[in-house]
Design a protein around this motif. Structure first.
Motif, short mmCIF file in Angstrom:
data_model
loop_
_atom_site.label_atom_id
_atom_site.label_comp_id
_atom_site.label_asym_id
_atom_site.label_seq_id
_atom_site.Cartn_x
_atom_site.Cartn_y
_atom_site.Cartn_z
N GLN A 140 0.78 -1.24 0.00
CA GLN A 140 0.00 0.00 0.00
C GLN A 140 0.82 1.30 0.00
N PRO A 141 1.93 1.36 0.75
CA PRO A 141 2.69 2.63 0.73
C PRO A 141 3.21 3.01 -0.66
N ALA A 142 3.35 2.02 -1.56
CA ALA A 142 3.91 2.31 -2.89
C ALA A 142 2.88 2.89 -3.86
N GLY A 143 1.61 2.90 -3.48
CA GLY A 143 0.59 3.47 -4.38
C GLY A 143 -0.65 2.60 -4.43
N PRO A 144 -1.59 2.96 -5.31
CA PRO A 144 -2.85 2.20 -5.40
C PRO A 144 -2.56 0.72 -5.72
N VAL A 145 -3.14 -0.17 -4.92
CA VAL A 145 -2.77 -1.59 -4.97
C VAL A 145 -3.61 -2.42 -5.93
N LEU A 146 -4.66 -1.85 -6.46
CA LEU A 146 -5.61 -2.62 -7.27
C LEU A 146 -4.93 -3.25 -8.49
N LYS A 147 -5.10 -4.60 -8.58
CA LYS A 147 -4.56 -5.32 -9.73
C LYS A 147 -5.71 -5.93 -10.54
N VAL A 148 -5.38 -6.33 -11.77
CA VAL A 148 -6.37 -6.95 -12.63
C VAL A 148 -6.96 -8.19 -11.95
N ARG A 149 -6.11 -8.96 -11.24
CA ARG A 149 -6.60 -10.17 -10.57
C ARG A 149 -7.67 -9.85 -9.52
N ASP A 150 -7.61 -8.64 -8.93
CA ASP A 150 -8.62 -8.27 -7.93
C ASP A 150 -9.99 -8.04 -8.58
N LEU A 151 -9.96 -7.52 -9.80
CA LEU A 151 -11.22 -7.35 -10.54
C LEU A 151 -11.80 -8.74 -10.85
N ALA A 152 -10.90 -9.66 -11.25
CA ALA A 152 -11.36 -11.01 -11.57
C ALA A 152 -11.90 -11.71 -10.33
#
Lengths: 387, 125
Positions: free
Chosen positions: B101-113
């Motif tokens: 999380q400290p490196a930026g928005p964590v949302l990945k394509v796998r999270d959408l899936a």
């Protein structure tokens, strides 16, 4: 403050004849334009821009999903104009943006598109263009039917002349080749339908004209104050000497037969042009009413013109973009020193008018652009060339 | 087309990108530069093409910082707070997100899936 002189220093265009000067000059050498029958309605003649792909002109562009084909053509033309002008970020930051656009006839509420509202908003293109080109100055999106891009050029001219911007992009893009566009014009009864070959459909100022053919395309120009252009060593294509607009206040579609308001707009621009050989870029749609009224206006206002062109006979009607498209063609022809004949003009409605019946080798000293749209919407632009 | 392929196609379409460059580990905001209006379109497209109900706040992990701040204030473990907010993500993934999380928005394509899978939905023909 005294009005500043305003010059055109670049033009970008994507037209049925091409998107480079060489392509356009070559295509205008043909007897007729590249018309075909419409896919959605083969009774109608259309003049498409072949193989248009926005990415070839601007690269990847996710906002293109909110832009009509005509707006995408306009975006491509704007990027081409800026490239040709060699303008950098500092010039563009305060540059104005004046676009003449038409409605999106395909916009509708959609469950599969969150922001379909952007399809309907007229300034979506200006926003997308501003993001891509880094434009943040005075701006206006003009939607005055077929006079729109001519009027946008006029507003840009006034803005630069008044000192509100040193540089402005102006022009327009449109396409009504969609099933909805064709249907709208057909139901309005303005399209040519009684033709054997599509390239013979549009016959401006001919006794046998029956309506227009539908075209598409875009042209965007870089306008600058003369001092600004000189200071950065920019090539000057032409000077804009005047702009005008007026409203008939009569029918919502056809022109006022007296041509009173249109004539006033024409005269306002003519007065700024000075003497010398004049070439008129007529609106010349090929509809019965428009050409009749326009011929009377031409006979009254420019009997001494050296030549009258009607480019719609070769490109079809570019709707809101027609004025910009015709100015682009006019500047190319003036530079090449060769103007094409009005295609399909066999029996002129007024033999006394200097309508171009054959190609003419000719370098005009000035040009008058006139656009007369639905709503009795008139706009003119005066352009002068210098040696 | 399975759900992941459909999501990849949606992202490529809306962001005007080459689908070959999109993998499950691709960050949606950090790598693909999706902006808020793009996320709106992605949510609607997933709803439409996958036949699932989409809650944008959950799908795009919109309130993650607020959830974590509230948990810290209440003395709740971060992972417990996230588990309650994002039931479609397993503990291993939530743990990664907390570290990342400290490196930026964590949302990945796998999270959408993962969201689409948890919502069931129809396979696109």
């Amino acid at each position: 403050m005294e009005a500043r002189r305003v010059v055109v220093t670049a033009s970008g265009f994507v037209l049925p004849q091409g998107s480079t000067r060489r392509e356009v000059v070559e295509a205008l050498g043909a007897d007729r334009g590249p018309f075909v029958r419409s896919g959605p309605d083969p009774r109608v003649a259309v003049c498409p821009v072949p193989d248009f792909d926005l990415r070839e002109h601007v690269g990847r562009c996710k906002n293109a999903r909110y832009l009509t084909r005509g707006q995408q053509l306009c975006l491509a033309a704007a990027v081409r104009a800026v490239d040709e002008a060699g303008l950098g970020p500092a010039h563009l930051d305060r540059a104005g943006l004046f676009l003449g656009l038409g409605p999106n006839l395909q916009a509708r509420p959609r469950d599969d598109k969150a922001l379909w509202l952007l399809d309907c908003l007229p300034n979506t293109l200006a926003a997308a263009m501003a993001e891509i080109l880094g434009l943040h100055g005075e701006n206006l999106t003009v939607m005055t039917a077929c006079a729109a891009s001519t009027q946008a050029l006029g507003q840009a001219y006034r803005t630069v002349a008044a000192g509100l911007a040193d540089v402005a992009l102006a022009g327009g893009g449109d396409s009504r080749l969609s099933p909805e566009g064709i249907q709208a014009y057909r139901q309005a009864g303005v399209l040519a339908t009684d033709f054997l070959r599509p390239e013979e459909a549009c016959r401006p100022f001919d006794r046998d004209r029956s309506g227009f053919a539908v075209g598409e395309g875009a042209a965007v120009f870089v306008l600058e104050s003369l001092e600004h252009a000189r200071a950065r060593g920019a090539a000057v294509l032409a000077e804009i000497t005047g702009a005008s607009s007026s409203l008939d206040g009569g029918s919502l579609t056809g022109p006022d037969p007296s041509g009173r308001a249109a004539m006033r707009a024409v005269r306002q621009c003519l007065e700024t042009l000075g003497g010398g050989e004049l070439c008129v870029l007529a609106h010349g749609t090929g509809t019965v009413m428009n050409d009749q009224t326009e011929a009377a206006i031409l006979a009254e206002t420019v009997p001494g013109a050296r030549a009258i062109c009607a480019f719609k006979s070769r490109t079809g009607h570019l709707a809101s973009a027609c004025g910009a498209g015709e100015l682009a063609l006019g500047l190319i022809c003036a530079q090449a020193g060769l103007f094409p004949a009005i295609a399909n003009l066999e029996n002129p409605i007024d033999p006394a008018l200097p309508l171009l019946r054959t190609p003419m080798i000719f370098r005009p000293q000035s040009m008058l652009l006139q656009s007369f749209g639905f709503g009795g919407q008139n706009a003119c632009l005066g352009v002068r060339f210098h040696e | 087309m399975n759900q992941l392929e459909t999501i990849t196609a949606i992202l490529a379409d809306i962001l005007d990108l080459d689908p070959a460059g999109i993998t499950p580990e691709t960050y949606v905001i950090r790598d693909l530069r999706a902006e808020s209006i793009d996320l709106l379109e992605i949510g609607v497209a997933m709803q439409h093409r996958l036949g699932i109900e989409v809650d944008d706040d959950t799908l795009f992990l919109r309130n993650m910082r607020t959830v974590l701040a509230r948990a810290a204030k209440a003395g709740t473990a971060a992972i417990d707070a996230l588990r309650g907010e994002y039931p479609h993500l397993d503990d291993a993934r939530l743990g990664q997100m907390l570290a990342d999380q400290p490196a930026g928005p964590v949302l990945k394509v796998r999270d959408l899936a993962a969201y689409a899978a948890a919502r069931g939905g129809e396979r696109e023909e």
